[in-house]
Write a protein that holds these residues in place. Structure first.
Motif, PDB file in Angstrom:
ATOM      1  N   GLU A   1       0.824  -1.212   0.000  1.00  0.00           N
ATOM      2  CA  GLU A   1       0.000   0.000   0.000  1.00  0.00           C
ATOM      3  C   GLU A   1       0.861   1.266   0.000  1.00  0.00           C
ATOM      4  O   GLU A   1       0.641   2.198   0.766  1.00  0.00           O
ATOM      5  N   ARG A   2       1.851   1.293  -0.865  1.00  0.00           N
ATOM      6  CA  ARG A   2       2.791   2.413  -0.961  1.00  0.00           C
ATOM      7  C   ARG A   2       2.251   3.476  -1.902  1.00  0.00           C
ATOM      8  O   ARG A   2       1.793   3.170  -2.991  1.00  0.00           O
ATOM      9  N   ARG A   3       2.303   4.713  -1.495  1.00  0.00           N
ATOM     10  CA  ARG A   3       1.849   5.816  -2.348  1.00  0.00           C
ATOM     11  C   ARG A   3       3.025   6.360  -3.148  1.00  0.00           C
ATOM     12  O   ARG A   3       4.104   6.591  -2.593  1.00  0.00           O
ATOM     13  N   ILE A   4       2.781   6.556  -4.440  1.00  0.00           N
ATOM     14  CA  ILE A   4       3.792   7.119  -5.332  1.00  0.00           C
ATOM     15  C   ILE A   4       3.133   8.213  -6.154  1.00  0.00           C
ATOM     16  O   ILE A   4       1.915   8.211  -6.337  1.00  0.00           O
ATOM     17  N   GLY A   5       3.919   9.151  -6.660  1.00  0.00           N
ATOM     18  CA  GLY A   5       3.337  10.267  -7.386  1.00  0.00           C
ATOM     19  C   GLY A   5       4.033  10.584  -8.690  1.00  0.00           C
ATOM     20  O   GLY A   5       5.207  10.268  -8.881  1.00  0.00           O
TER      21      GLY A   5
ATOM     22  N   ILE B   1       1.164  -3.835  -3.800  1.00  0.00           N
ATOM     23  CA  ILE B   1       2.359  -4.468  -3.241  1.00  0.00           C
ATOM     24  C   ILE B   1       3.449  -4.511  -4.311  1.00  0.00           C
ATOM     25  O   ILE B   1       3.162  -4.710  -5.487  1.00  0.00           O
ATOM     26  N   TYR B   2       4.680  -4.255  -3.887  1.00  0.00           N
ATOM     27  CA  TYR B   2       5.813  -4.471  -4.782  1.00  0.00           C
ATOM     28  C   TYR B   2       7.008  -4.887  -3.954  1.00  0.00           C
ATOM     29  O   TYR B   2       7.047  -4.692  -2.741  1.00  0.00           O
ATOM     30  N   SER B   3       7.946  -5.519  -4.634  1.00  0.00           N
ATOM     31  CA  SER B   3       9.125  -6.031  -3.960  1.00  0.00           C
ATOM     32  C   SER B   3      10.374  -5.557  -4.682  1.00  0.00           C
ATOM     33  O   SER B   3      10.460  -5.624  -5.907  1.00  0.00           O
TER      34      SER B   3
ATOM     35  N   ILE C   1       6.010  -5.688  -9.343  1.00  0.00           N
ATOM     36  CA  ILE C   1       4.803  -4.983  -8.911  1.00  0.00           C
ATOM     37  C   ILE C   1       3.625  -5.928  -9.109  1.00  0.00           C
ATOM     38  O   ILE C   1       3.462  -6.511 -10.179  1.00  0.00           O
ATOM     39  N   MET C   2       2.801  -6.070  -8.066  1.00  0.00           N
ATOM     40  CA  MET C   2       1.626  -6.915  -8.174  1.00  0.00           C
ATOM     41  C   MET C   2       0.414  -6.118  -7.712  1.00  0.00           C
ATOM     42  O   MET C   2       0.464  -5.433  -6.694  1.00  0.00           O
ATOM     43  N   ASP C   3      -0.638  -6.215  -8.482  1.00  0.00           N
ATOM     44  CA  ASP C   3      -1.872  -5.517  -8.156  1.00  0.00           C
ATOM     45  C   ASP C   3      -2.971  -6.550  -7.938  1.00  0.00           C
ATOM     46  O   ASP C   3      -3.097  -7.501  -8.708  1.00  0.00           O
ATOM     47  N   TYR C   4      -3.733  -6.387  -6.869  1.00  0.00           N
ATOM     48  CA  TYR C   4      -4.832  -7.303  -6.571  1.00  0.00           C
ATOM     49  C   TYR C   4      -6.091  -6.845  -7.290  1.00  0.00           C
ATOM     50  O   TYR C   4      -6.433  -5.659  -7.254  1.00  0.00           O
ATOM     51  N   LYS C   5      -6.794  -7.772  -7.895  1.00  0.00           N
ATOM     52  CA  LYS C   5      -8.068  -7.477  -8.546  1.00  0.00           C
ATOM     53  C   LYS C   5      -9.051  -8.601  -8.250  1.00  0.00           C
ATOM     54  O   LYS C   5      -8.663  -9.769  -8.157  1.00  0.00           O
ATOM     55  N   THR C   6     -10.317  -8.238  -8.094  1.00  0.00           N
ATOM     56  CA  THR C   6     -11.373  -9.226  -7.902  1.00  0.00           C
ATOM     57  C   THR C   6     -12.481  -8.971  -8.904  1.00  0.00           C
ATOM     58  O   THR C   6     -12.583  -7.885  -9.470  1.00  0.00           O
ATOM     59  N   GLY C   7     -13.296  -9.991  -9.119  1.00  0.00           N
ATOM     60  CA  GLY C   7     -14.435  -9.846 -10.029  1.00  0.00           C
ATOM     61  C   GLY C   7     -14.096 -10.315 -11.435  1.00  0.00           C
ATOM     62  O   GLY C   7     -12.998 -10.776 -11.716  1.00  0.00           O
ATOM     63  N   ALA C   8     -15.079 -10.176 -12.306  1.00  0.00           N
ATOM     64  CA  ALA C   8     -14.922 -10.618 -13.693  1.00  0.00           C
ATOM     65  C   ALA C   8     -13.998  -9.666 -14.455  1.00  0.00           C
ATOM     66  O   ALA C   8     -13.976  -8.470 -14.194  1.00  0.00           O
TER      67      ALA C   8
END
Length: 92
Positions: free
Chosen positions: A23-27, A37-39, A47-54
């Motif tokens: 949950e890091r903020r970047i601009g 989340i990123y490592s 960089i990985m982004d969580y998504k749910t749904g169709a």
């Protein structure tokens, strides 16, 4: 637009081989973004982004734009090879 892939269990495990940021903020250009989340690893960022749904093509294109914005910003900050993927959970 460049190819984006869904995250695998191996991708998820790989994240924790480096220094993890959640949950890091970047601009950029007076816009603020929140990266799920990123490592930072020795030789790259993931960089990985969580998504749910169709998912459909229109939604996936929006996600790609979002992740490639994150990639552009973080690549400049860290000066490392940067990979992006989506960790998608379909509600059912």
């Amino acid at each position: 637009m460049k190819q984006l892939r869904k995250a695998t269990v191996r991708d998820w495990q790989q994240l924790f081989n480096g220094r993890v940021f959640k949950e890091r903020r970047i601009g950029k250009d007076n816009n603020l973004y929140s990266v799920d989340i990123y490592s930072e690893m020795e030789d790259k960022l993931v960089i990985m982004d969580y998504k749910t749904g169709a998912l459909n093509d229109k939604i996936l294109d929006e996600y790609k734009k979002q992740l490639f914005t994150y990639k552009e910003i973080l690549k400049k900050l860290y000066n490392k090879k940067t990979e992006c993927c989506i960790f998608h959970i379909e509600k059912g």
